[in-house]
Design an enzyme around this catalytic site. Structure first.
Site, PDB file in Angstrom:
ATOM      1  N   TYR A 132     -20.779 -39.499  38.344  1.00 24.15           N
ATOM      2  CA  TYR A 132     -19.457 -38.914  38.531  1.00 24.15           C
ATOM      3  C   TYR A 132     -18.839 -38.480  37.200  1.00 24.15           C
ATOM      4  CZ  TYR A 132     -17.460 -43.318  36.872  1.00 24.15           C
ATOM      5  OH  TYR A 132     -17.127 -44.393  36.107  1.00 24.15           O
ATOM      6  N   SER A 161     -19.304 -46.089  31.568  1.00 28.79           N
ATOM      7  CA  SER A 161     -18.491 -44.880  31.605  1.00 28.79           C
ATOM      8  C   SER A 161     -18.469 -44.335  30.178  1.00 28.79           C
ATOM      9  CB  SER A 161     -17.080 -45.198  32.091  1.00 28.79           C
ATOM     10  OG  SER A 161     -16.331 -44.015  32.127  1.00 28.79           O
ATOM     11  N   MET A 175     -12.716   0.422  20.108  1.00 24.70           N
ATOM     12  CA  MET A 175     -12.418   1.826  20.335  1.00 24.70           C
ATOM     13  C   MET A 175     -12.772   2.123  21.779  1.00 24.70           C
ATOM     14  SD  MET A 175     -13.908   5.420  19.341  1.00 24.70           S
ATOM     15  CE  MET A 175     -14.222   5.757  21.054  1.00 24.70           C
ATOM     16  N   ARG A 196     -17.036   7.171  25.175  1.00 25.82           N
ATOM     17  CA  ARG A 196     -16.399   5.882  25.498  1.00 25.82           C
ATOM     18  C   ARG A 196     -17.307   4.729  25.129  1.00 25.82           C
ATOM     19  NH1 ARG A 196     -12.515   7.082  30.056  1.00 25.82           N
ATOM     20  NH2 ARG A 196     -13.096   9.149  30.764  1.00 25.82           N
ATOM     21  N   LYS A 199     -20.237  -0.204  31.692  1.00 26.46           N
ATOM     22  CA  LYS A 199     -19.840   1.142  32.107  1.00 26.46           C
ATOM     23  C   LYS A 199     -21.070   2.036  32.314  1.00 26.46           C
ATOM     24  CE  LYS A 199     -16.199   2.620  30.036  1.00 26.46           C
ATOM     25  NZ  LYS A 199     -14.843   3.099  30.244  1.00 26.46           N
ATOM     26  N   ARG A 202     -16.336  -1.073  38.149  1.00 28.76           N
ATOM     27  CA  ARG A 202     -16.749  -2.373  37.590  1.00 28.76           C
ATOM     28  C   ARG A 202     -16.102  -3.466  38.427  1.00 28.76           C
ATOM     29  NH1 ARG A 202     -13.027  -2.184  32.094  1.00 28.76           N
ATOM     30  NH2 ARG A 202     -11.126  -1.648  33.168  1.00 28.76           N
ATOM     31  N   ARG A 238      -5.971 -46.519  32.099  1.00 30.47           N
ATOM     32  CA  ARG A 238      -5.754 -47.041  30.746  1.00 30.47           C
ATOM     33  C   ARG A 238      -4.605 -48.028  30.819  1.00 30.47           C
ATOM     34  NH1 ARG A 238      -6.825 -41.230  29.299  1.00 30.47           N
ATOM     35  NH2 ARG A 238      -8.393 -41.207  27.645  1.00 30.47           N
TER      36      ARG A 238
HETATM   37  C1  PEP Z   1     -12.708 -41.975  25.385  1.00 27.08           C
HETATM   38  O1  PEP Z   1     -12.778 -42.473  24.266  1.00 27.08           O
HETATM   39  O2  PEP Z   1     -13.362 -40.991  25.751  1.00 27.08           O
HETATM   40  C2  PEP Z   1     -11.792 -42.564  26.378  1.00 27.08           C
HETATM   41  C3  PEP Z   1     -11.749 -42.093  27.610  1.00 27.08           C
HETATM   42  O3  PEP Z   1     -10.936 -43.513  25.948  1.00 27.08           O
HETATM   43  P1  PEP Z   1      -9.595 -43.195  25.124  1.00 27.08           P
HETATM   44  O4  PEP Z   1      -9.382 -41.714  25.169  1.00 27.08           O
HETATM   45  O5  PEP Z   1      -8.532 -43.948  25.820  1.00 27.08           O
HETATM   46  O6  PEP Z   1      -9.937 -43.723  23.789  1.00 27.08           O
END
Ligand code: PEP
Ligand code: MG
Length: 886
Positions: free
Chosen positions: A862, A775, A108, A97, A27, A350, A572
């Site tokens: 990714y 991964s 406040m 203010r 402000k 703002r 999964r």
């Molecule tokens: C993990 O463990 O991050 C994963 C993707 O596998 P899950 O959640 O199935 O154990």
């Protein structure tokens, strides 16, 4: 040199600037900026956020220089205004203010007309020639001051006011006479003394320092703390205090006050949008006590005359100012103004809070208008905010029983059981109930309940009321100002057009139309075209990280592809095993006495698995698909009830007692660390063999018969030691090559692993010898790094987050200092062995913006997340690049 704690602004000159938000608060910085660009801003000064920081560092003591600096700036304001603070002839009155860096409901907020007492009120009468106005200002001051500074319950004086109106037979404050108001002042003061045990402070200096102290003190009140926590605002930021000379919107019918947005904050449409009240002070609009009038014809429904019609000159001026402000700030602004005797003053500007829909439209429009660049457009939309857009709205074909209509204050649709207090909403949400919070109006005290509720319905208040503004910020559906409903807290019910809705009854809100419906109305998925499509086009141009999805079914895969997923990062397969028509065969497999029995059962599952993979591959049309071999502990699949055991015993031709014994044998004390993941594959290789066979047969068939190009990615879970992977890889290669040979086609495949145990991350160089991709399974990696059970942490983790022992829930936002470092080590070691190794993440963090940015920074290829988070991850990935460039 002494520290400068106070910054002056007035008459076209300001010591501060718009980019000094850290020091002057939002402000204060903007008041300085507006003053400098020549807009009409009443003169004043800002006490910096440093004062707040010092105040808390030194046991609630101000820096020694502060008093002198405030006195000096106050004299400067007096000089400019030709008035004197505390003078009985021509008194200066001020507003006080708060103003933190980010707008902060819960603190406040404002004290107006400060400096009034029995003597100075005479000066106001003399100067204004308006007895009624003088006493109206005085009684308002006592009300506000006693509430926000003396911390008296606001209802106490409000009740006296109500009684007065009743005894005079009037409905609105504006109908009370000067004499009535004068009497109110006396009644108020008597009541204050009774409540707090001392006189209401008469000395303007005492009033001023009381108000300043209340602002700084409120930085640490529980509501402000809650808000900061919900919005990730650090306590160290502190707040500034703005002291500004008063201008009056309540001096008669040529006076007014209002709030406006330079564009529509709900839809993003480029139309000036706002509300105002004639003969009122600023807080009247926000409090929603009187129904505000629209600022222009475009924003109203024709029932109330607009400012454009009744104050055309001021409207014209305001229109010009809002254009100047938007061009200057290059963003949609939320402005507050007051008109005193046909003269317009700006009190605040703002960046305006907006819905996700509006954020996207405004960003895209501003790029088209040449106001901002494409990159700025992308940065204008917060990734997390997109969530709102991806959520359902009411099915237009569904039948609905509309019982009331209010203002469409924040879009989206929500159903839930009615509750009437914020605490109840919070309690209900804790046990998993969906609720709609119904209030006459909301206040900052209700924030926690609004957060917990699915939607908010208020009987009073306009589009800029607390409920509307806060709900929009939270992305919650809200219907405000619904005059059709009568809320009765005592009987815990509301009535609407003859319907009685009790606590616990289900209603549905449509925040886009303002409709309130009985029962639950079905919803449909949103359309993601138009401006959203344009923005996401830019997003994809700038991001480097690829975004995949975690999907186990062709349907999820389709949803994710529509949201822009570029592959499946995690399928999964255990979810496929739970299907009703398979669970018997799966159980047979697990409980089989010998290899032959297991193989028999697996041969029943094989064609079903193959069907699953055919569906997924077809849906993904050649995009990469990572399929994880079976992961969870075996006992999760076991029959539990006696009937199930008996049924299975029949199928397997064994006694129920034998089977029961086996089930007990397989029970684990700590299944998360038990016989799961690759440990299953090592001890029962035929399970993974069957899965690899199903994957490869599906791929080969599609390549051979349907001309697809598929490179399946086979992923082994929960590896901690490279030898596990070496064994399983050799098995998989054997099966895969056999299938490829049998089909006589060229199909490549990749074999990789999840890195989800600390030991795997630390030995990733060795593991990479056997893996073509990693991964990161950050769900398990978080669990095992912290030694924090995924299934049990819910019982104490919220406490940890609340106490700030953990800054966040580490299962939501990746713990960059610990778990994140393991991911980084894993990446570096993996690349050291195999420079072109593919690296991704498939834990829940893959869709959380701060984690996505981290993944970009450490160089993953990714992220993979649930379908609904795909656009969020795409946007966060673009932010990661653009923030790096800044
Ligand atoms: C993990 O463990 O991050 C994963 C993707 O596998 P899950 O959640 O199935 O154990
Ligand atoms: Mg896991």
């Amino acid at each position: 040199m002494a520290t400068k704690y106070v910054y002056f602004f007035g008459d076209g000159k300001a010591e501060g600037k718009g980019d000094m938000k850290n020091l002057l608060g939002g402000k204060g910085a903007n008041l300085a900026e507006m003053t400098s660009i020549g807009l009409p801003v009443p003169a004043g000064f800002t006490l910096t956020t440093d004062v707040c920081t010092e105040f808390y560092k030194n046991d609630r003591q101000y820096p020694a220089e502060l008093k002198g600096q405030v006195d000096e700036k106050l004299r400067q304001v007096e000089k400019l205004m030709g008035k004197k603070f505390g003078d009985s002839k021509n008194p200066l009155l001020v507003s006080v203010r708060s103003g933190a860096r980010a707008s902060m409901p819960g603190m406040m907020d404002t004290v107006l007309n400060l400096g009034l007492n029995d003597k100075t009120v005479q000066g106001i009468i003399e100067q204004s020639g308006d007895l009624r106005f003088a006493y109206d200002s005085y009684r308002r001051f006592i009300q506000m001051y006693s509430n926000v500074v003396l911390e008296m319950d606001g209802d106490i004086l409000e009740h006296i006011l109500e009684q007065m109106k009743e005894s005079r037979g009037v409905e609105e404050d504006t109908k009370l006479t000067a004499e009535d108001l004068k009497e109110l002042v006396t009644l108020f003061k008597t009541k204050v003394k009774e409540e707090i045990g001392r006189e209401f402070p008469d000395d303007p200096q005492e009033q001023l320092w009381g108000a300043i102290g209340a602002v700084f003190g409120s930085w640490m009140n529980p509501r402000a703390i809650t808000y900061r926590k919900l919005n990730g605002i650090p306590a160290e930021w502190g707040t500034a205090v703005n002291v500004q000379s008063m201008v009056y919107g309540n001096m008669g019918d040529d006076c007014a006050t209002g709030v406006a947005f330079t564009r529509n904050p709900s839809t993003g449409e480029n139309v000036f949008f706002g509300e105002f009240l004639i003969n009122a002070q600023g807080e009247d609009v926000v409090a929603g006590i009187r129904t505000p009038q629209p600022i222009n014809k475009a924003g109203g429904d024709g029932t109330l005359p607009s400012m454009e019609e009744v104050m055309p000159e001021c409207y014209g001026q305001l229109m010009k100012i809002q254009q100047i402000l938007e061009k200057h700030y290059r963003d949609m602004q939320d402005i507050e103004f007051t008109i005193e005797k046909d003269k317009l003053y700006m009190l605040q500007t703002r960046g305006g809070k907006r819905t996700a829909k509006a954020a996207v439209k405004i960003a895209v429009d501003m790029v088209k208008e040449g106001l901002i660049s494409e990159k700025e457009g992308v940065l204008r939309v917060e990734p997390e905010q997109l969530d709102q857009l991806l959520h359902p709205s009411l099915d237009p074909k569904a039948a609905k029983d509309v019982i009331a209509k209010g203002l469409p204050a924040s879009p989206g649709a929500a159903s839930g059981e009615v509750v009437f207090s914020a605490d109840e909403a919070e309690e209900a949400a804790k046990i998993g109930l969906k609720v709609i919070l119904v209030r006459v109006e909301t206040s900052p005290e209700d924030i926690h309940g609004m957060h917990a509720a699915q939607g908010i319905l208020t009987a009073r208040g306009g589009m800029t009321s607390h409920a509307a503004v806060v709900a929009r910020g939270m992305g919650k559906c809200c219907v405000a100002g619904c005059g059709d409903i009568k809320v009765d807290y005592k009987t815990q019910q509301f009535t609407a057009k003859g319907n009685v809705i009790k606590k616990g009854d289900v209603i549905t809100l449509d925040g886009s139309t303002g409709e309130v419906m009985k029962g639950e109305v079905p919803t449909v998925q949103p359309e993601l075209t138009g401006e959203f499509g344009i923005l996401m086009g830019w997003v994809d141009k700038y991001r480097r990280l690829r975004v995949r999805t975690n999907a186990d079914t062709p349907h999820d895969a389709k949803v994710a592809r529509d949201f822009g997923a570029e592959g499946i990062g995690l399928c999964r397969t255990e979810h496929m095993f739970f299907e009703a028509d398979r669970i018997m065969a799966v159980r047979e497999m697990i409980l089989a006495e010998d290899l032959e029995g297991r193989k028999r059962a697996l041969s029943k599952i094989l064609p079903m698995q193959k069907g699953d993979f055919l569906g997924l591959f077809r849906e993904m049309k050649g995009l990469p698909v990572t399929i994880r071999l079976l992961d969870p502990p075996l006992h999760e699949f076991l029959p539990q009830s006696d009937e199930d055991i008996e049924e299975l015993a029949g199928v397997m031709n064994v006694t129920a007692a034998t089977l029961k014994h086996k089930v007990e044998f397989l029970h684990e004390f700590n299944p998360m660390l038990g016989h799961r993941g690759c440990r299953l594959g090592v001890t029962f290789p035929e399970i993974y063999d069957m899965q690899v066979q199903a994957i490869m047969e599906a791929a080969c068939e599609l390549v051979k018969d349907e001309g697809y190009q598929i490179v399946p990615e086979i992923m082994i879970p929960l590896v901690s030691e490279v030898r596990e992977l070496a064994i399983l890889r050799a098995n998989a290669v054997r099966i895969a090559d056999e299938v490829v040979g049998r089909y006589g086609v060229e199909v490549e495949y990749l074999i990789g692993t999840m890195i989800e145990l600390p030991r795997a991350a630390l030995t990733a160089d060795a593991i990479a010898e056997e893996a073509e991709f990693f991964s990161f399974g950050t769900n398990d990696l978080t669990q095992t790094t912290y030694g924090l059970s995924r299934d049990d942490a819910g019982k104490f983790l919220p406490f940890y987050v609340e106490r700030e022992i953990f800054p966040n829930d580490p299962f939501v936002a990746i713990d960059q200092a610990g778990v994140g470092q393991l991911v980084k080590v894993g990446c570096d070691k993996g690349r050291a062995t195999r420079p072109n190794i593919k690296l991704g993440i498939c834990g829940e963090h893959g869709g959380e913006p701060s984690s996505v940015i981290f993944c970009h920074q450490i160089g993953l290829d990714y992220v993979s997340c649930s379908p609904f988070r795909v656009p969020i991850a795409r946007l966060a990935a673009a932010h990661a690049v653009l923030l790096e460039e800044q």
